[in-house]
Scaffold this motif. Structure first.
Motif, PDB file in Angstrom:
ATOM      1  N   LYS A 237       0.837  -1.212   0.000  1.00 21.24           N
ATOM      2  CA  LYS A 237       0.000   0.000   0.000  1.00 21.24           C
ATOM      3  C   LYS A 237       0.867   1.255   0.000  1.00 21.24           C
ATOM      4  CE  LYS A 237      -3.985   2.246   2.060  1.00 21.24           C
ATOM      5  NZ  LYS A 237      -3.305   3.558   2.137  1.00 21.24           N
ATOM      6  N   LYS A 238       1.973   1.210   0.715  1.00 23.80           N
ATOM      7  CA  LYS A 238       2.877   2.373   0.743  1.00 23.80           C
ATOM      8  C   LYS A 238       3.376   2.714  -0.663  1.00 23.80           C
ATOM      9  CE  LYS A 238       4.669   1.051   5.300  1.00 23.80           C
ATOM     10  NZ  LYS A 238       4.315   2.131   6.248  1.00 23.80           N
ATOM     11  N   ASP A 241       0.476   4.195  -2.685  1.00 22.74           N
ATOM     12  CA  ASP A 241       0.230   5.581  -2.292  1.00 22.74           C
ATOM     13  C   ASP A 241       1.239   6.516  -2.947  1.00 22.74           C
ATOM     14  OD1 ASP A 241      -1.848   4.748  -0.790  1.00 22.74           O
ATOM     15  OD2 ASP A 241      -0.815   4.848   1.144  1.00 22.74           O
TER      16      ASP A 241
END
Lengths: 438, 438
Positions: A237-238, A241
């Protein structure tokens, strides 16, 4: 835990073979949280190999060997390592049956030296080879371990994933979970953006750069596969993002696979019209199993006549704007869609070099077109290193990116659009050309 | 003279990069008659690197390093090796000017750590880098030498050929002459045939196997280039005598280059009609600079409708004989020649897998066609390992071989022929199909 990777074989020292095993094992050991301190290649020489094994054994916990398990006199990894680890080899009936069976099936007879391959450790243990005749071996002494695998890459990889990795996971009391993100864009760009995320102990993240894209591999060590998956997802997810839709897919072999799968999902078809890439895009699409569901027609229109005859490019447009131009890319894409009946078509016209460039269109200038529903968008690419293979590879990659965006129903970034009606409208073509030429 | 190759870089130990430098240098050192005894990869760690250099220095005459010459704190090959060879580094104004100039041209400013790259040996000497900012270095002590080159492959190769190899040739008092023969055929077959010729001290001969062919590189060390050339020619003759016209060319990048050059020489043109290879043949042909002289049209006819529409295959023939059949390959080749006006056309239809095979046509079954002057010849290929990429690569290679033989005016071995008139004759097609199906 620390390790060294040792490749055995004089043919490697002569440069007759590219050593891809070492890179594969480096990645795999890193995933397991095992630090590789050194990689070495040693020839088929008993004395030098024995000296090396004794040194290396004192430096680290685990020695990972590939090669030198064959039947010839040159193949002496097993004998040498056994001696260094205070072990002895014994003849194994089950392995011998496997070897004789294999020879019988391939219509050959075993020679006396084949018995050598059926010798296995007495204090350590053999490792089954399901893809060849040479079993692997595991030796252990005073807390130091050595694992021996064949040198043939596909046999080595299979033995690693089927037997050695599970054994090491058990010893480390962990499971591994990995996810690989595929990211479009300039390599150094991406690496710079995500650099802080690449320094994590668990999950680890490593970046591998390719032409026009990168692969980011996230690996978690955890007690259960479920935990590992959660850790990977949270860490992935990082990257999402940070990188947005430059991350185009996970766990695929390349952009062509994502394009084919997206077209399959949406029930769409694609066609290609290639000049400077000369079939490279079609080749990449059809390298994907199941691509015949979405791809039926590819046009390699290398000559101007071929562009006119196969995909209906107007010779007057070539004459007026040059064959390497936005108007020609548009007509190729629209024409390929029409000639094939495909929902989407991509086109490429450019100067791959090393010759053929001029001031307005130096080597590395490429126009890419992509058509859907009677609208074509066009983009210009410039590859500054005048390397034919690189220009073609970057152009094919950019065309597949356009195809993906159209298949997703998006307007590709940095493109200009023209409708089918406008493609024979002088003013519209001139205006389009003007955007890119100036 | 004995040598070791040392690659420096933690990114290599993590498997982030495939080490192609080591193979390149192995071949080059073998050509020079220098025996490579060990290859190692070491991380960016001063203590471990220093220990290693001291060991290795005692084992051999020449240490060849790549990597670790960059501006960051991690890059410490130069400092470490200098200390081990009792040398010191000094700031070099000329190198600094080069670095600042390079940064200015690319619109950037130098950082303080860039000064590190301008440090050069005081007792040894620097080696000019014409393709990057990091100069190389040469150290020498007690008859042992170390040469340091950048890790970036194209910078390393350029420094090697422009500076290091000439220096080593001078020290060995010799010149080198090489010729590379390209040979068609099964890899182990060729290796077995020529095995006795591969054990010669000077000229040396080494074999490198690729898909469907091998490369045999002959290298002579001699006092003059003229002598070297004579030695190579005499030794090459032995391979020609043994392998005949399986040796298809010398010093080319691949079969596609020979096909393009042969067509150019004869003033002929070629077209392609590809199903299972999906554009791979066109892509290989157009990878050759100048291919536009001989190649204008490529048809990727993945669907049956495309085969009918683009190259005139009769749907009834597909229906009767199957799309993967000799009659379809013949019609594709003749149809591609007709639709393009090319002198020669090649075609491929097959089952690349992993799915789609049946008892009569298992995965790996491929029919190849090749047409010239209204006659088409056809050949069947079977690739026993059901690997999609391999089947496609072998099929493309076989099709290019057919193209070469037709361009040379030869009848390709193992083919059946049919004329254009016979391609719509039921009996002739049935007889042709029968030959391959039984």
């Amino acid at each position: 835990m620390t390790a060294e990777i040792i490749s055995v074989g004089t043919e490697l020292l002569l440069g007759n073979i590219l050593n891809t095993n070492a890179q594969y094992l480096s990645r795999e050991l890193a995933d397991l949280g095992i630090t590789v301190q050194r990689e070495s290649t040693i020839g088929d020489n008993h004395g030098r190999l024995a000296d090396f094994v004794n040194e290396a054994k004192s430096r680290c916990d685990l020695l990972v060997f590939t090669g030198g398990l064959g039947p010839t006199a040159d193949d002496l990894t097993k004998e040498t390592v056994a001696a260094c680890f205070g072990d002895e080899l014994a003849f194994d009936e089950a392995e011998w049956d496997k070897i004789t069976g294999y020879f019988a099936r391939t219509g050959r007879e075993t020679a006396p030296n084949n018995r050598k391959q059926a010798m296995v450790p007495t204090r350590g243990h053999k490792i089954i080879n399901n893809h060849g005749t040479a079993p692997g071996a595991w030796f252990e002494q005073d807390g130091h371990c050595a694992v021996l695998m064949p040198g043939v890459p596909h046999e080595m990889k299979a033995m690693w994933t089927e037997s050695v990795r599970p054994l090491l996971m058990e010893r480390q009391n962990c499971t591994l979970h990995s996810v690989t993100l595929r990211v479009l864009g300039g390599e150094s760009d991406i690496e710079y953006k995500v650099r802080d995320l690449l320094e994590n102990p668990n999950p680890t993240a490593a970046i591998y750069c390719k032409t026009g894209e990168c692969e980011i591999r996230i690996t978690a060590r955890a007690r259960s596969d479920e935990d590992g998956e959660k850790m990977c997802r949270a860490y992935a997810k990082k990257f999402y993002d940070m990188l947005g839709d430059a991350v185009y897919d996970e766990d695929v072999a390349g952009l062509e696979e994502t394009v084919v799968h997206t077209l399959q999902e949406k029930g769409l078809t694609i066609a290609t019209a290639e000049s400077c890439t000369g079939g490279l895009i079609a080749q990449r699409l059809t390298s994907v199993s199941g691509s015949s569901e979405v791809f039926g027609y590819g046009f390699v229109t290398y000559w101007e006549q071929a562009k006119a005859k196969l995909v209906g490019v107007d010779p007057a447009v070539i004459e007026k704007y040059n064959v390497v131009s936005a108007p020609v890319a548009v007509q190729m894409a629209l024409g390929a869609a029409k000639a094939s009946g495909a929902d989407i078509a991509v086109s490429v016209t450019g100067v791959a070099g090393p010759t053929g460039g001029d001031e307005v269109r130096p080597v590395g200038t490429v126009y890419l077109g992509a058509a859907r529903d009677g609208v074509a968008c066009v983009k210009k690419l410039f590859v500054s290193r005048p390397d034919r293979a690189l220009v073609r590879a970057r152009a094919a990659q950019a065309a597949l990116e356009l195809a993906l965006r159209l298949a997703q129903g998006k307007v590709p970034a940095g493109t200009q659009a023209l409708t089918a009606a406008q493609q024979s409208d002088d003013e519209a073509l001139a205006a389009l050309d003007e955007v890119f030429i100036r």
